[in-house]
Write a protein that holds these residues in place. Structure first.
Motif, short mmCIF file in Angstrom:
data_model
loop_
_atom_site.label_atom_id
_atom_site.label_comp_id
_atom_site.label_asym_id
_atom_site.label_seq_id
_atom_site.Cartn_x
_atom_site.Cartn_y
_atom_site.Cartn_z
N CYS A 68 40.06 34.21 45.14
CA CYS A 68 39.98 33.39 43.94
C CYS A 68 39.14 34.11 42.91
O CYS A 68 38.61 35.19 43.16
N SER A 69 38.98 33.49 41.78
CA SER A 69 38.17 34.05 40.71
C SER A 69 36.72 34.20 41.17
O SER A 69 36.20 33.33 41.87
N THR A 70 36.08 35.26 40.74
CA THR A 70 34.69 35.48 41.14
C THR A 70 33.74 34.44 40.56
O THR A 70 32.65 34.24 41.08
N THR A 71 34.16 33.76 39.52
CA THR A 71 33.30 32.72 38.94
C THR A 71 33.25 31.48 39.82
O THR A 71 32.34 30.67 39.68
N ARG A 72 34.17 31.33 40.74
CA ARG A 72 34.20 30.16 41.62
C ARG A 72 33.50 30.41 42.95
O ARG A 72 33.27 29.48 43.71
N THR A 74 30.38 31.22 43.77
CA THR A 74 29.07 30.58 43.92
C THR A 74 29.21 29.13 44.33
O THR A 74 28.54 28.66 45.25
#
Length: 89
Positions: A68-72, A74
């Protein structure tokens, strides 16, 4: 860690790393004062939670199979750790 103002609890290998890195008192257990022994016990309990959290992430293989997106990432890691702590408590 110091620049961010965040504290972390580390083992003896990180002595002298800075004021943000908290390490246990150094020396033989019998030679430490009662306060230092209490500090080391508390320090070990806090570190144990972190060690268990890393083990949970490793055993769930979340970070290896994550697509998935690296922003998700965390948020997903926080959710896993909350579930792990809720189950183990």
């Amino acid at each position: 860690m110091t620049e961010a103002g965040a504290a972390c609890w580390a083992d003896q290998a990180y002595r002298g790393a800075g004021p943000a890195v908290r390490v246990p008192y150094w020396g033989r257990w019998a030679k430490l004062s009662a306060g230092q022994q209490a500090h080391n016990r508390s320090h070990a309990r806090i570190r144990a939670l972190g060690e268990q959290a890393v083990a949970a992430l490793t055993s769930w293989q979340l970070l290896r199979k994550l697509r998935c997106s690296t922003t998700r990432i965390t948020g997903l890691v926080q959710a896993v750790l909350i579930l792990h702590l809720a189950v183990s408590a």
